[in-house]
Design an enzyme around this catalytic site. Sequence first.
Site, PDB file in Angstrom:
ATOM      1  N   CYS A 117     -55.436  -1.280  -1.092  1.00 56.69           N
ATOM      2  CA  CYS A 117     -56.437  -2.311  -0.868  1.00 56.69           C
ATOM      3  C   CYS A 117     -57.224  -1.492   0.104  1.00 56.69           C
ATOM      4  O   CYS A 117     -57.093  -1.879   1.390  1.00 56.69           O
ATOM      5  CB  CYS A 117     -55.735  -3.342  -0.213  1.00 56.69           C
ATOM      6  SG  CYS A 117     -57.096  -4.881   0.037  1.00 56.69           S
ATOM      7  N   CYS A 120     -58.976  -4.444   2.802  1.00 55.26           N
ATOM      8  CA  CYS A 120     -58.088  -5.107   3.384  1.00 55.26           C
ATOM      9  C   CYS A 120     -56.542  -5.020   3.391  1.00 55.26           C
ATOM     10  O   CYS A 120     -56.356  -3.567   3.600  1.00 55.26           O
ATOM     11  CB  CYS A 120     -58.352  -6.780   3.468  1.00 55.26           C
ATOM     12  SG  CYS A 120     -58.301  -7.562   1.807  1.00 55.26           S
TER      13      CYS A 120
END
Lengths: 214, 138
Positions: A117, A120
């Site tokens: 990711c 985040c």
Amino acid sequence: MSDSHGHSHPHGPHPFQPDVEDAPLTHYQILQLAVAELLIEKGVFSGGDLRRTLEAIDSRSPADGAKVVARAWVDPDFKARLLADTNAAAAELGVDAGTIPITTVENTPGIHNVIVCTLCSCYPRLLLGLPPDWYKSRAYRSRLVREPRAVLAEFGTALADDIEVRVQDSTAELRYLVLPMRPAGTGGMDEDALARLVTRDCMIGVTLPDNPDT
Amino acid sequence: MPEISLPSLLPGAGVTHNCVMPADDKTRLRRHHDMGGLDAGPVERSEHDYAPWEKCVDAILRLLSGPKRGVLQIDELRRGIEDLGPGAYDELSYYERWIAAISNLLIEKGVISIDELGRKMAEVEARHEAERAKGGKA
């Protein structure tokens, strides 16, 4: 509690959880407690809701994902359902994958998937538990999308040049689970034994499942 | 009671958009959290057992973002974390960023007020210090 721990060899701090009363709380620990108490006082959730949610967090581990992968290895119909709708297929096995969609990406002899990711820390938590620190690190998030083979090599995973590496970048609305290839030489193993070969890291895609014969 | 100011409690409080966008090439601007493709050192294979307070932060988020309550959404949390600004993003630990962002969002949405949060924090700290004093630790 004694400050001495009975031996004098040099080493770093013990992985030791001090009693919470022993140390001053940090600013953010105070903030966490204050927010929780205010939300409970206002009836947004109850103390019981908080305790049950903490238990639910602790109850999740990579064993949930491994169960799903092992079933997909032994049951082609289940695998098809898993690839079509991961949350629904997991529910068939009694694994609650939650409401955020998870897409399972299948490794094949020609394609290797690995998840990240970049923005985040989105992760299939309900199938794998809480993510490892390195998954959330700047180095992993920055580099995996540009030099996946170099990052995989740091995890000891060397892929042949003719294998296509697909990096799947998760978002708040879509997470991924890697379905690793079933290792060769596991034809006689039952589902439970197969599940024990499936590690968290191979469902992230940074490693491959161990072949029990090697 | 001294006046409680938002920035003294929470980094990024009241910031609606943080506009520090270093250019990494001539054509692309990016914010500090948008790090995909940038240079970085080796991946340190670090792990740690989550501390109880960290799991509590996670539980608070799950309860607030779950379909039953829907007080805040995961993408709002991400925006809240990004709005902490580049300094806090790099200096705070992972769950410190989460609870700071959750608090800012709850204030922004009017679920809690900054005054009651400040008072509750003082109360929590005083209670903990009293417990420590009883145990001879303070």
